[in-house]
Scaffold this active site. Structure first.
Site, PDB file in Angstrom:
ATOM      1  N   ARG A 231       0.882  -1.183   0.000  1.00  0.00           N
ATOM      2  CA  ARG A 231       0.000   0.000   0.000  1.00  0.00           C
ATOM      3  C   ARG A 231       0.904   1.212   0.000  1.00  0.00           C
ATOM      4  O   ARG A 231       1.707   1.418   0.915  1.00  0.00           O
ATOM      5  CB  ARG A 231      -0.902  -0.003   1.230  1.00  0.00           C
ATOM      6  CG  ARG A 231      -1.572   1.353   1.449  1.00  0.00           C
ATOM      7  CD  ARG A 231      -2.660   1.320   2.489  1.00  0.00           C
ATOM      8  NE  ARG A 231      -3.841   0.650   1.970  1.00  0.00           N
ATOM      9  CZ  ARG A 231      -5.057   0.752   2.508  1.00  0.00           C
ATOM     10  NH1 ARG A 231      -5.248   1.486   3.589  1.00  0.00           N
ATOM     11  NH2 ARG A 231      -6.090   0.121   1.981  1.00  0.00           N
TER      12      ARG A 231
ATOM     13  N   HIS B  48      -7.527   0.768  -6.236  1.00  0.00           N
ATOM     14  CA  HIS B  48      -7.691  -0.061  -5.021  1.00  0.00           C
ATOM     15  C   HIS B  48      -8.401  -1.361  -5.427  1.00  0.00           C
ATOM     16  O   HIS B  48      -9.557  -1.610  -5.052  1.00  0.00           O
ATOM     17  CB  HIS B  48      -8.509   0.711  -3.981  1.00  0.00           C
ATOM     18  CG  HIS B  48      -8.471   0.111  -2.604  1.00  0.00           C
ATOM     19  ND1 HIS B  48      -7.680  -0.978  -2.263  1.00  0.00           N
ATOM     20  CD2 HIS B  48      -9.148   0.442  -1.463  1.00  0.00           C
ATOM     21  CE1 HIS B  48      -7.867  -1.267  -0.991  1.00  0.00           C
ATOM     22  NE2 HIS B  48      -8.748  -0.439  -0.489  1.00  0.00           N
TER      23      HIS B  48
ATOM     24  N   GLN C  41     -10.271  -3.897  -2.914  1.00  0.00           N
ATOM     25  CA  GLN C  41     -11.594  -3.499  -2.434  1.00  0.00           C
ATOM     26  C   GLN C  41     -12.675  -3.897  -3.439  1.00  0.00           C
ATOM     27  O   GLN C  41     -13.784  -4.271  -3.066  1.00  0.00           O
ATOM     28  CB  GLN C  41     -11.633  -1.990  -2.181  1.00  0.00           C
ATOM     29  CG  GLN C  41     -12.947  -1.520  -1.585  1.00  0.00           C
ATOM     30  CD  GLN C  41     -13.170  -2.010  -0.169  1.00  0.00           C
ATOM     31  OE1 GLN C  41     -12.297  -1.880   0.668  1.00  0.00           O
ATOM     32  NE2 GLN C  41     -14.336  -2.578   0.112  1.00  0.00           N
TER      33      GLN C  41
ATOM     34  N   ASP D 272     -17.200   7.069  -1.284  1.00  0.00           N
ATOM     35  CA  ASP D 272     -15.922   6.951  -0.571  1.00  0.00           C
ATOM     36  C   ASP D 272     -15.610   8.343  -0.019  1.00  0.00           C
ATOM     37  O   ASP D 272     -16.268   9.329  -0.369  1.00  0.00           O
ATOM     38  CB  ASP D 272     -14.841   6.492  -1.573  1.00  0.00           C
ATOM     39  CG  ASP D 272     -13.473   6.239  -0.937  1.00  0.00           C
ATOM     40  OD1 ASP D 272     -13.390   6.131   0.305  1.00  0.00           O
ATOM     41  OD2 ASP D 272     -12.480   6.155  -1.688  1.00  0.00           O
TER      42      ASP D 272
ATOM     43  N   CYS E  70     -16.362   1.696   1.000  1.00  0.00           N
ATOM     44  CA  CYS E  70     -15.207   0.839   1.317  1.00  0.00           C
ATOM     45  C   CYS E  70     -14.724   1.023   2.749  1.00  0.00           C
ATOM     46  O   CYS E  70     -14.025   0.167   3.274  1.00  0.00           O
ATOM     47  CB  CYS E  70     -14.081   1.096   0.326  1.00  0.00           C
ATOM     48  SG  CYS E  70     -13.355   2.747   0.413  1.00  0.00           S
TER      49      CYS E  70
ATOM     50  N   ARG F 173     -13.527  -8.437   2.538  1.00  0.00           N
ATOM     51  CA  ARG F 173     -12.099  -8.226   2.232  1.00  0.00           C
ATOM     52  C   ARG F 173     -11.304  -9.483   2.597  1.00  0.00           C
ATOM     53  O   ARG F 173     -10.397  -9.901   1.875  1.00  0.00           O
ATOM     54  CB  ARG F 173     -11.551  -7.023   3.019  1.00  0.00           C
ATOM     55  CG  ARG F 173     -12.123  -5.671   2.600  1.00  0.00           C
ATOM     56  CD  ARG F 173     -11.668  -5.255   1.211  1.00  0.00           C
ATOM     57  NE  ARG F 173     -10.220  -5.194   1.082  1.00  0.00           N
ATOM     58  CZ  ARG F 173      -9.444  -4.170   1.467  1.00  0.00           C
ATOM     59  NH1 ARG F 173     -10.004  -3.094   1.974  1.00  0.00           N
ATOM     60  NH2 ARG F 173      -8.134  -4.195   1.313  1.00  0.00           N
TER      61      ARG F 173
END
Ligand code: CP
Ligand code: NVA
Length: 301
Positions: free
Chosen positions: A105, A132, A135, A220, A260, A288
């Site tokens: 990340r 991402h 996700q 988001d 998310c 996840r």
């Protein structure tokens, strides 16, 4: 030795592979809930490199690798020699000579590409400024569990044309759904990406228009990690795109909504929707774990 498969964006998978990972994630969730062991990878090691904060990503990868029989190693970029300027290429060669799979990340998407190009084991993008994809595995699993295949559905993205939005664009192409992006002017996703997805993705600058006819609404945070200084200006620009019950009522009957997380109640989503009994946001977060276990199985072979 053949080159490893990586997962830097959803485009590293074919549509069939993506559907296969989603199906396996649903199966792994059942095994986990029924307490049926599925530790297929004893002794395998996952390195997790984090240059940004995380709750879900860290816990799901670390727990997931343990449940698969292996172990996971948390590496804060700041505490490794990466933080003192050791080149990504050198770091990749060394770390990938010692572990079986790597998760990163970070900020620049090109950094995970450089790492992957020098890695002898699979590399997973666990969020960059641009994408991402992990996700999206969880979001798509959540949709498939609730509604079946997403082909032909209409998804509406609300707010910032950010890393999550751009991964939704990739998902729209791969899984064959329509994506409407409702965002203020100046907060669209990258123009080049929009041009590449023109057949399935369009941008509208009005939230009500974007929500009309949607089967799934997704939002988001308005300021992503690294954009904290822009928080106020962004909140002002994106206020009309808040996900509310009224906006949800403009969507199709039975429309679902996702986030998310982490969420800012009262900014991009109302507290009422976050805490609603029929919210699937918590299922989305749990997925996840299952989705990334399926991904790691796919990459480890
Ligand atoms: N959704 C997500 O990636 O959460 P974290 O930042 O907590 O990992
Ligand atoms: N767009 C957000 C997602 C966090 C999981 C960010 O990049 O900070």
């Amino acid at each position: 030795m053949s080159a490893p498969r990586h997962f830097l964006t959803l485009n590293d998978l074919t549509a069939d592979e993506l559907r296969g990972i989603i199906a396996r994630a649903i199966e792994l969730k059942r095994l986990h809930r029924e307490g049926i062991p599925h530790a297929r990878y004893p002794g395998r090691v996952l390195a997790m490199i984090f240059a940004k904060a995380s709750t879900r990503t860290r816990v799901s990868f670390e727990a997931g690798m343990a449940q698969l029989g292996g172990s996971a190693m948390f590496l804060s970029a700041a505490d490794t020699q990466l933080g003192r300027g050791e080149p990504i290429e050198d770091t990749a060669k060394v770390i990938s000579s010692m572990v079986d799979i790597v998760m990163i990340r970070t900020f620049e998407h090109s950094d995970v590409e450089r790492f992957a190009a020098n890695s002898r084991v699979p590399v997973i993008n666990a969020l960059t400024n641009d994408y991402h994809p992990c996700q999206l595995l969880a979001d798509m699993q959540t949709w498939f569990e609730a509604r079946g295949d997403i082909r032909g559905a209409r998804v509406t993205w609300l707010g910032d044309g950010n890393n999550m939005c751009q991964s939704y664009m990739n998902a729209a192409r791969l899984l064959d759904f329509e994506l409407v992006i409702g965002c203020p002017e100046g907060y669209e996703p990258q123009a080049e990406l929009l041009a590449q997805h023109r057949d399935r993705v369009r941008v509208v600058h009005n939230a009500e228009e974007a929500a009309a006819g949607a089967d799934l609404l997704v939002t988001d945070v308005w300021a992503s990690m690294g954009q904290e200084a822009e928080q106020l200006a962004r909140a002002k620009a994106m206020a009309p795109f808040q996900l509310t019950r009224a906006l949800l009522n403009r969507a199709n009957d039975g429309a679902l909504y996702m986030h998310c997380l982490p969420a800012h109640r009262g900014e991009e989503i109302t507290a009422e929707l976050m805490d609603a009994q029929d919210s699937i946001i918590w299922e989305e977060a749990e997925n996840r774990l299952h989705a990334q276990k399926a991904l790691m199985e796919f990459l480890l072979g």
